[in-house]
Design an enzyme around this catalytic site. Sequence first.
Site, PDB file in Angstrom:
ATOM      1  CG  PHE A 357     -13.232 -13.470   4.445  1.00 56.81           C
ATOM      2  CD1 PHE A 357     -13.514 -12.119   4.554  1.00 56.81           C
ATOM      3  CD2 PHE A 357     -13.785 -14.173   3.384  1.00 56.81           C
ATOM      4  CE1 PHE A 357     -14.339 -11.484   3.639  1.00 56.81           C
ATOM      5  CE2 PHE A 357     -14.609 -13.554   2.461  1.00 56.81           C
ATOM      6  CZ  PHE A 357     -14.889 -12.206   2.589  1.00 56.81           C
ATOM      7  CG  ASP A 358      -7.762 -12.983  10.276  1.00 53.32           C
ATOM      8  OD1 ASP A 358      -7.281 -14.056  10.672  1.00 53.32           O
ATOM      9  OD2 ASP A 358      -7.996 -12.013  11.012  1.00 53.32           O
ATOM     10  CE  LYS A 359     -12.409 -17.415  14.701  1.00 55.79           C
ATOM     11  NZ  LYS A 359     -13.058 -16.610  15.754  1.00 55.79           N
TER      12      LYS A 359
END
Length: 669
Positions: A357-359
Amino acid sequence: MGDTNPKAEEDHQHDNEHNHEHGGIFGAKTELIFSILSGITLGVGFLLTFADGIPDWVSFALYLCAYFFGGYFTAKEAIETVVKGGFEIDFLMLLAAIGAAILGEWAEGALLLFLFSLGHALEHYALNKARKSIAALADIAPKTAIVRKGNEQKEVPVEELQIGDIVIVKPNSKISADGVVIKGNSSVNQAPITGESVPVDKYPIEDASLDFTKEKNLPSSENRVFSGTINGSNVLEIKVIKEAKDSTLARLIKLVNETEETKSPTQQFTDKFEKYFVPSVLVLVGFLLFAFLVIDETFSESFYRAMAVLVAASPCALAISTPSAVLSGVARAARAGVLVKGGSPLESLGGLTALAFDKTGTLTEGKPKLTEAVPFQKTSSEELLTAAMAVEKLSDHPLAAAVVAGATDRVGDSQIDEASELQAITGRGVKANWNGEDVYIGNKGLYEEDLSVQVPEELANTLDRLETSGNTAMIVRKGSTFLGIIALMDTPRQGAKNVIARLKDIGIKRVIMLTGDNQRVADSVAKEIGITDAWGGLLPEDKVDAINKLRQQESQVAMVGDGVNDAPAMTKSTVGIAMGAAGSDVALETADIALMADSLDDLPFAIGLSRKSKKIIRENLWVSLGVTAFLIPATIFNFVGIGLAVLVHEGSTLVVVFNALRLLGYKKT
């Protein structure tokens, strides 16, 4: 994410596959009606053979009628295929029926054509259910819009809407274009596009004069509306930002329809299998035609056996087993606001072992807020915030907007000198000139690695404290003087922890967070929501390297992001998944799977649907291959004749189609 050529795929599909969508004197139902007439004439003709005093030619004439009605569309398909230089199952079935007629077995040949045509008519009807589920997307778009020109209102076709037109949307009516709300407040039902079950509140945008055709100026979700969604109880005025042909709905329909042109790995396998299997069957049939030369039987008996094997070995169920499941799975996903671009990502999604996941904006709200401003030594809070605000006003980074908003709330911005000469230092911070001196705002690495300046111990300790508690902290320095630290925090999405837990429950072994924030911030967020691995301090190119590394460690890895900044990493992943794709053209184009709503909740549903699809595809393959494996030896050794062979053959085809249709009822938990 493999590259595909939709045009080439489409040409291939049209050359090698038929969907039996026939019209005729009875419209779309003609094939089914012809099939029923074939069955009736066959049945009456067969019964009359038992009646005394009825001439034989009456039954023969009825069998001919059964041949005509049952063989009309079969012959039509066969001729069209031969003209294109190939042959298919229709050709094989027609050949077998002609063979039965040559042998004088008119009833058996008519039975073959009746069952084959009935099977295909029902197959067409069943698959049409899935196609109609997709086609229903097109029906949700309104045909006209009310446009305001000065004080006048005029109803026009949506195709005539231009960018910049002002559209009036009445209560409880469909919104006719993608646009931004410039007047009125209302709740909008976005389920037709995003699958969200709860209406979303919409408010007027502050600056309606911006050029919204540019990605950077796209309005936020509370200001933006989509064509095909349904307005609530209040009147809205909307400024059109996309023409009808470019609306999110139009693009969604186009992309969903294109999914039939791409083939899944299983379908590619079955295509290769058929490529070698069909010629092998024809060679076998050729040998069986001359079996009478080797064994004690007549040519008619050998010919009959060969025709029975021809029917038994036709890979009809195999050919439809995967496409029917993919079509149903994609249709079910689209209904829930999940765009799956074909069979390959649908199958791949179900085999994932890791999710990256990108944050920012994915696991977190993407709306950081200024939490603390800690001045250093003799610097005042006002001086620290004023310097930070002057510089960050020049930047378009999301954190910059948060700094400006937070600083404005605390000190105001009425008398601030403007900064100039902004420079972004990738992955470190920014630099600008303000009041004759250079002002730097950035992380510890900016000073100690890029500028070779030692950060004072007191300031470093404060920085550690803020980062350990989950803040993104930045040091501010003007000239040779450290002014202090400003800290921001982007809170985790509501429900993110629950979604991560559900992903682990359904078998995702590793959940990795990739972020440009420092490792302490990454660890803090990861601990709060249950992430298994947190990789911080990553530049955009580092995220690509991270995905490559993960693919070496795990068999299948997906990258989840917004589809804009994360596009390079998505390209390297097994499956690229974009969230909130309804708001981004880039996300719709770059991702293999697009969650139209800006919600993590759709992710477990998409993975669950994919796994169910893979299970059904496997079941269909076992049924189709199993039936073929049974029928070929059964017909070779005369245990099964043509009539029973075609009955079992067409029955297996219907079984795999209706098994695939179960995906349309897959429940969203």
